[in-house]
Each structure stands twice: as C-alpha cells, then as structure tokens.
Design a protein around this motif. Structure first.
Motif, mmCIF file in Angstrom:
data_model
loop_
_atom_site.group_PDB
_atom_site.id
_atom_site.type_symbol
_atom_site.label_atom_id
_atom_site.label_comp_id
_atom_site.label_asym_id
_atom_site.label_seq_id
_atom_site.Cartn_x
_atom_site.Cartn_y
_atom_site.Cartn_z
ATOM 1 N N ALA A 47 43.303 36.130 43.940
ATOM 2 C CA ALA A 47 42.862 35.477 45.170
ATOM 3 C C ALA A 47 42.701 33.991 44.941
ATOM 4 N N GLU A 48 43.040 33.244 45.981
ATOM 5 C CA GLU A 48 42.877 31.794 45.920
ATOM 6 C C GLU A 48 42.330 31.302 47.248
ATOM 7 N N ARG A 49 41.706 30.166 47.195
ATOM 8 C CA ARG A 49 41.229 29.538 48.433
ATOM 9 C C ARG A 49 41.473 28.035 48.302
ATOM 10 N N THR A 50 42.615 27.665 48.785
ATOM 11 C CA THR A 50 43.078 26.301 48.628
ATOM 12 C C THR A 50 42.232 25.331 49.441
ATOM 13 N N GLY A 51 41.670 24.345 48.760
ATOM 14 C CA GLY A 51 40.917 23.308 49.455
ATOM 15 C C GLY A 51 39.715 23.819 50.212
ATOM 16 N N GLY A 52 39.301 25.019 49.899
ATOM 17 C CA GLY A 52 38.135 25.572 50.580
ATOM 18 C C GLY A 52 38.370 25.963 52.019
#
Lengths: 112, 114
Positions: B67-72
């Motif tokens: 999982a990722e969350r780019t730039g919030g």
C-alpha cells in the motif's frame, strides 16, 4: 481481540424494536456503530467514548457501559430502511494506530 | 462534500495476476485505512496511514500486498501476485485525526481471484 456481537440475525416487522449488543474482553476507549446495506459502504451511525455514554438520534440510540465493556444499539419503531448489517467497531485506546476492530455483524431484516 | 471514492468497484482477475485498488479519501482527512471483508466474515483491518506515513500495517496478510499513499492524498493497494484467498471486498475509510465523527467508508472494491 474481536468484539462479540449478538444476535447474529434478527427479523422484525415494521414498527417493532430491536437491541443489538457488542461486548469486548478488553478495556475499551470507544465503540463505533455502522450500518451496511448490501453492496454499499458502511455508514457511520454514532461513536461512544470511554466514560460511559448514551447517544441517540431519531429512533436509533446507543449506550456504552464502560465497566462491562459493552455497548448496545437500540432501534425503536423500526422502519424498512433500517434493514442491513450492523457492525460495532472498537478501539482500545485513543488514537490507536490499528484502527477499529469490528464484530462479525448483526443482520437485521425488517418486514412490512 | 464528496465521499470516499474507490475504484474499481469490481475486479475479476486470474490467480497470479496483479491488481491495484485505488482510494480517494475525503479532502482534509489525514487518517486513511484499508480494511477487507472476506465473505461471511468480519471486516478486518489491513493498514493505517496518517497523511503519507504508514502508522500500522500489522493487518497486511503478507508481502504480496503493498500500500502507498502518495503525497498524503489518494492511496493504492496492490496485490501481486494475487491468490485465490485474496478474494473479498476491500474497503477504504478516512477520518479526521480526532476521529470523533467516526470513519467514512467507501463502497468497496469487490475482488474475485479465479
């Protein structure tokens, strides 16, 4: 640890009342209640916090007994729109990083 | 106010393939969670972001999940390679930091691995 919900399922006639219970073996900081209809997002109903609370809106209310680590959801004069699966979600501490721990859900069917 | 948006709503893939699920939280919600519900079972926690940082990923089943969350902002959950037991509904939820208004869930992505 997963909270225990009861009953697993309830079938009511429109206008009847229902109580759904949620209990935990661990001390709780908060209890959340959600309702989910098939294929839709779970919808937030209310949150009850440590200290013992009762809350309600319209004909849906809930209580939180901190000593017993139990919460109950009360549905009075049920309407057809109340049908769905009700989940309680618990937090053991404020701001816990591991989110909510959900019970298995209670299926509520309201018949005309 | 727009709700939590997830896509795709349904995905059917073969065992061994890769799938990426996306979640767009409510603007301003720093908390973002991924949950999964396998048929007939409870909704289980997978992981939690605060802004772009992973706070807890103890619920991730194994290293096939990323999982990722780019730039919030939005988040993605990739399953590679997918296995049959990965089938289920994957929910994303977001909340304010204080969580006093509860979580707002998306409608979920129903993943079927065949």
């Amino acid at each position: 640890q997963q909270p225990v919900q009861s009953p697993q399922a309830v079938i009511l006639r429109e206008g009847e009342d229902a109580v759904i219970n949620c209990s935990s073996s661990k001390a709780l900081y908060s209890v959340h209640w959600y309702r989910q209809k098939h294929g839709e997002a779970p919808i937030f109903l209310m949150i009850l916090l440590k200290g013992g609370e009762q809350k309600g809106h319209d004909k849906i209310s809930a209580s939180f007994n901190e000593k017993k680590q139990q919460s109950s959801l009360y549905l009075t004069a049920s309407q057809l729109s109340y049908s769905g699966t009700y989940f309680c979600g618990t937090e053991n501490r404020r701001g816990g990083a591991d989110g909510l721990t959900f019970g298995k859900g209670t299926h509520l069917i309201i018949q005309p | 106010e727009a709700g939590v948006t997830q896509f795709p709503s349904h995905s059917v893939i073969e065992k061994g393939q890769t799938v990426t699920l996306r979640c767009d939280p409510i603007s301003g919600h720093d908390n973002l969670y991924w949950y999964r519900r396998v048929m007939g079972k409870e909704i289980k926690f997978l992981l939690h972001f605060v802004k772009e940082s992973k706070q807890d990923e103890s619920g991730m089943p194994n290293n096939r999940f990323l999982a990722e969350r780019t730039g919030g902002t939005y988040s993605t959950l990739k399953v590679q390679p997918a296995e049959l037991e990965d089938s289920g509904v994957y929910f994303c939820a977001s909340s304010r930091l204080d969580r006093d208004d509860g979580y707002t869930f998306g409608s979920g992505t129903r993943l079927t691995v065949v």
